[in-house]
Design an enzyme around this catalytic site. Structure first.
Site, PDB file in Angstrom:
ATOM      1  N   MET A  82      -1.931   0.437  -2.181  1.00  0.00           N
ATOM      2  CA  MET A  82      -2.894  -0.642  -1.925  1.00  0.00           C
ATOM      3  C   MET A  82      -4.119  -0.152  -1.129  1.00  0.00           C
ATOM      4  O   MET A  82      -4.084   0.917  -0.535  1.00  0.00           O
ATOM      5  CB  MET A  82      -2.215  -1.763  -1.116  1.00  0.00           C
ATOM      6  CG  MET A  82      -1.089  -2.435  -1.865  1.00  0.00           C
ATOM      7  SD  MET A  82      -0.188  -3.639  -0.844  1.00  0.00           S
ATOM      8  CE  MET A  82      -1.386  -4.955  -0.664  1.00  0.00           C
ATOM      9  N   HIS A  83      -5.129  -0.979  -1.118  1.00  0.00           N
ATOM     10  CA  HIS A  83      -6.282  -0.927  -0.184  1.00  0.00           C
ATOM     11  C   HIS A  83      -7.261   0.226  -0.365  1.00  0.00           C
ATOM     12  O   HIS A  83      -8.340   0.194   0.228  1.00  0.00           O
ATOM     13  CB  HIS A  83      -5.812  -0.873   1.292  1.00  0.00           C
ATOM     14  CG  HIS A  83      -4.697  -1.799   1.644  1.00  0.00           C
ATOM     15  ND1 HIS A  83      -4.772  -3.154   1.480  1.00  0.00           N
ATOM     16  CD2 HIS A  83      -3.460  -1.553   2.172  1.00  0.00           C
ATOM     17  CE1 HIS A  83      -3.635  -3.702   1.884  1.00  0.00           C
ATOM     18  NE2 HIS A  83      -2.825  -2.755   2.297  1.00  0.00           N
ATOM     19  N   ASP A 240       1.463  -2.185  -4.921  1.00  0.00           N
ATOM     20  CA  ASP A 240       2.809  -1.594  -4.993  1.00  0.00           C
ATOM     21  C   ASP A 240       3.866  -2.467  -4.311  1.00  0.00           C
ATOM     22  O   ASP A 240       5.013  -2.516  -4.763  1.00  0.00           O
ATOM     23  CB  ASP A 240       2.849  -0.145  -4.484  1.00  0.00           C
ATOM     24  CG  ASP A 240       2.359   0.050  -3.065  1.00  0.00           C
ATOM     25  OD1 ASP A 240       2.000  -0.937  -2.402  1.00  0.00           O
ATOM     26  OD2 ASP A 240       2.336   1.214  -2.624  1.00  0.00           O
TER      27      ASP A 240
HETATM   28  O1  LIG Z   1      -0.847  -0.029   3.049  1.00  0.00           O
HETATM   29  C1  LIG Z   1       0.163  -0.380   2.472  1.00  0.00           C
HETATM   30  C2  LIG Z   1       0.499  -1.803   2.348  1.00  0.00           C
HETATM   31  O2  LIG Z   1      -0.345  -2.649   3.076  1.00  0.00           O
HETATM   32  C3  LIG Z   1       1.064   0.657   1.867  1.00  0.00           C
HETATM   33  O3  LIG Z   1       2.323   0.148   1.567  1.00  0.00           O
HETATM   34  C4  LIG Z   1       0.431   1.257   0.640  1.00  0.00           C
HETATM   35  O4  LIG Z   1       0.445   0.288  -0.380  1.00  0.00           O
HETATM   36  C5  LIG Z   1       1.070   2.599   0.257  1.00  0.00           C
HETATM   37  O5  LIG Z   1       2.310   2.559  -0.289  1.00  0.00           O
HETATM   38  P1  LIG Z   1       3.335   3.795  -0.510  1.00  0.00           P
HETATM   39  O6  LIG Z   1       2.569   4.905  -1.168  1.00  0.00           O
HETATM   40  O7  LIG Z   1       3.913   4.144   0.792  1.00  0.00           O
HETATM   41  O8  LIG Z   1       4.372   3.207  -1.443  1.00  0.00           O
END
Ligand SMILES: O=C(CO)[C@@H](O)[C@H](O)COP(=O)(O)O
Ligand SMILES: Nc1ncnc2c1ncn2[C@@H]1O[C@H](COP(=O)(O)OP(=O)(O)O)[C@@H](O)[C@H]1O
Length: 503
Positions: A82-83, A240
């Site tokens: 995300m983000h 995700d």
């Molecule tokens: O910043 C967040 C949720 O706000 C993280 O959960 C990212 O979405 C990354 O995910 P992973 O690569 O650790 O699955």
């Protein structure tokens, strides 16, 4: 001929592509790793081209090594880290490396947002403007790289960029859009107030779609590049954590998901928009239309474990490394680790806090340190659960997903620290399976995401809390809770020192 869908899980450390049949069985899977660069303390970037290449290699391997027939790939959808900010120019060329979710350079922009919009911001976006979210990253580029920003015509998130490269169409789904903190979460539109306050034109924001919406066919050029057929339909996909929630069957308010990926997440399904965590926990649109989920994030969960192993046990496989912790005791023989190696988000929105081991004794062995790391990560999850407790949210089951759920020892530690039953999935592929379920639903194989979940998801082993361990962990957790405040100032001073070294 067995038709399949592909679920593309665009993670932080790798992309995993799962081919899933109509019964929800994963028939083949390929993954590809890519690097992450940290040019300064707190910075974290990736090259979007690596995501495209990694995904393509995984798809080519599914076709060539696993014998998947491209004509049988009916649909594709995504789960995306995300983000992350991807900036595109007039010709949809990437302008700079993507600034990722775990990049915390944006503290002054988060303060600027809070000063300019204060409570109105939380009311609209349902979140605080934290460093990891996209809007502060956009403002950072605007303020620090004006020449680049001048050329920026639109922004996308990681999986939306990948989808664009596979279809030629620009769009963003609601669950990921919520994590930009520029979305009016309840009304599902880009916030005019945010656009006006920060002088961002409406054209900078992509079209919004649902996670199961048809988003185009595989383009001619990507078909040539990958071997896929242009008849394959592509669907929106999700953040995700939303996709992980779908793949974990998190469709019921009595359930919570704990995900140990690079980051760590405790997420809860929310049926209605009127729960108010006052920004202490994130509140985002779900991949299921008009449903929501709330969540807290430990910035480095699996990553704290991976970091510790990379420094002290590089060549040891993860499974063996984690199992070594069994040689220690509950509470790691009185050693406590706080997992703030990259700062923290929930419950401490503090980009500059750093990790600590407390109580190191002459007798401590490597097993104690490994166990302290595993436990510290779960204590930080417990901190998130305490916010749910405070708000009176009831849940009795924790569904564990992510790479960390491969370890039965770590799962038992979760059950004992949470004092809840922890359930695994038979096919632990939360986000990738969730992405495939979104494609399958978009294709009409299932009536709804819930219908897909009911037919596909199978829960595996359940870990029950051991009362003796629960009592010990209660004591150690009470001590853990005091460490953030005790180490905050020291951490901040050390980081200031390190920043001086770098410049
Ligand atoms: O910043 C967040 C949720 O706000 C993280 O959960 C990212 O979405 C990354 O995910 P992973 O690569 O650790 O699955
Ligand atoms: N066999 C294992 N046992 C316990 N933890 C593991 C194992 N293998 C990997 N992990 C943990 O899982 C993390 C990666 O999880 P994953 O869900 O693949 O991450 P991401 O989707 O963010 O790339 C690693 O950082 C590591 O801490």
């Amino acid at each position: 001929m067995t038709q399949v869908v592909l679920g593309v899980d665009l993670g932080t450390s790798s992309v995993k592509v799962s081919a899933v049949d109509r019964q929800g069985q994963i028939v083949a899977q390929q993954s590809f790793d890519y690097p992450l660069t940290q040019p300064h303390p707190g910075w974290s970037e990736q090259n979007p081209e690596d995501w495209v290449n990694g995904t393509t290699v995984a798809i080519v391997n599914l076709i060539l090594k696993d014998g998947l027939n491209p004509a049988d790939i009916a649909g594709i959808s995504y789960s995306g880290q995300m983000h992350g900010l991807v900036l595109l120019d007039d010709n949809n060329q990437v302008l700079r490396p993507a600034i990722l979710w775990n990049d915390t350079r944006t503290t002054s922009q988060t303060q600027e947002i809070a000063e300019k919009m204060s409570e109105e911001f939380v009311a609209i976006t349902r979140n605080l403007a934290l460093e990891g979210f996209t809007l502060p990253k956009i403002l950072w580029v605007k303020e620090n790289e004006p020449e680049i920003f001048k050329q920026a015509k639109m922004f996308l998130l990681p999986k939306d960029y990948l989808r664009y490269r596979m279809t030629g169409n620009l769009a963003m789904d609601y669950s990921d859009a919520a994590g930009t903190v520029a979305l009016d979460v309840v009304h599902k539109v880009w916030s005019k107030a945010v656009q006006k306050t920060f002088d961002l034109p409406a054209s900078f924001f992509p079209e919004l779609i649902e996670s199961t919406d048809f988003a185009g066919y595989i383009s001619e050029s990507y078909a040539t590049f990958s071997g896929l057929h242009t008849s394959t339909k592509v669907f929106g996909g999700a953040a995700d954590n939303a996709a992980g929630a779908v793949g974990a069957g998190l469709l019921n308010a009595n359930m919570v998901m704990s995900s140990i990926g690079t980051s760590g997440v405790v997420a809860k399904f929310e049926d209605r928009a009127d729960v108010d965590y006052k920004g202490d926990i994130h509140f985002f649109n779900h991949a299921i239309p008009n449903k929501f989920y709330s969540m807290g994030v430990t910035l480095a969960a699996g990553d704290a474990n991976a970091w510790f192993k990379s420094v002290f046990g590089e060549d040891i496989p993860f499974g063996d490394w984690v199992n070594e912790a069994a040689q220690s005791l509950v509470g790691a023989n009185g050693l406590i680790f706080t997992p703030y190696i990259s700062g923290e988000r929930t419950p401490y929105p503090d980009a500059d806090i750093r990790a600590s081991f407390t109580g190191i004794d002459r007798t401590h062995q490597r097993a104690d340190f490994i166990r302290a790391v595993l436990e510290g990560i779960i204590f930080s999850f417990k901190d998130i659960m305490m916010i749910y407790d405070r708000e009176g949210a009831n849940f009795d089951t924790v569904v564990a997903i992510g790479g960390g759920a491969k370890s039965s020892l770590w799962l038992q530690i979760q059950a004992d620290i949470f004092n809840k039953k922890v359930t695994t999935l038979v096919n632990e592929q939360g986000p990738g399976l969730g992405a495939a379920m979104l494609a399958a639903t978009g294709l009409g194989w299932y009536d709804s995401v819930q219908d897909a979940a009911n037919k596909i998801i199978k829960f595996g082993t359940t870990y029950y809390p051991n009362p003796e361990a629960v009592a010990n962990y209660d004591q150690v957790y009470a001590i853990y809770q005091t460490i953030y405040a005790a180490t905050k100032e020291i951490s901040h001073e050390l980081l200031t020192y390190r920043r001086q070294l770098k410049h």
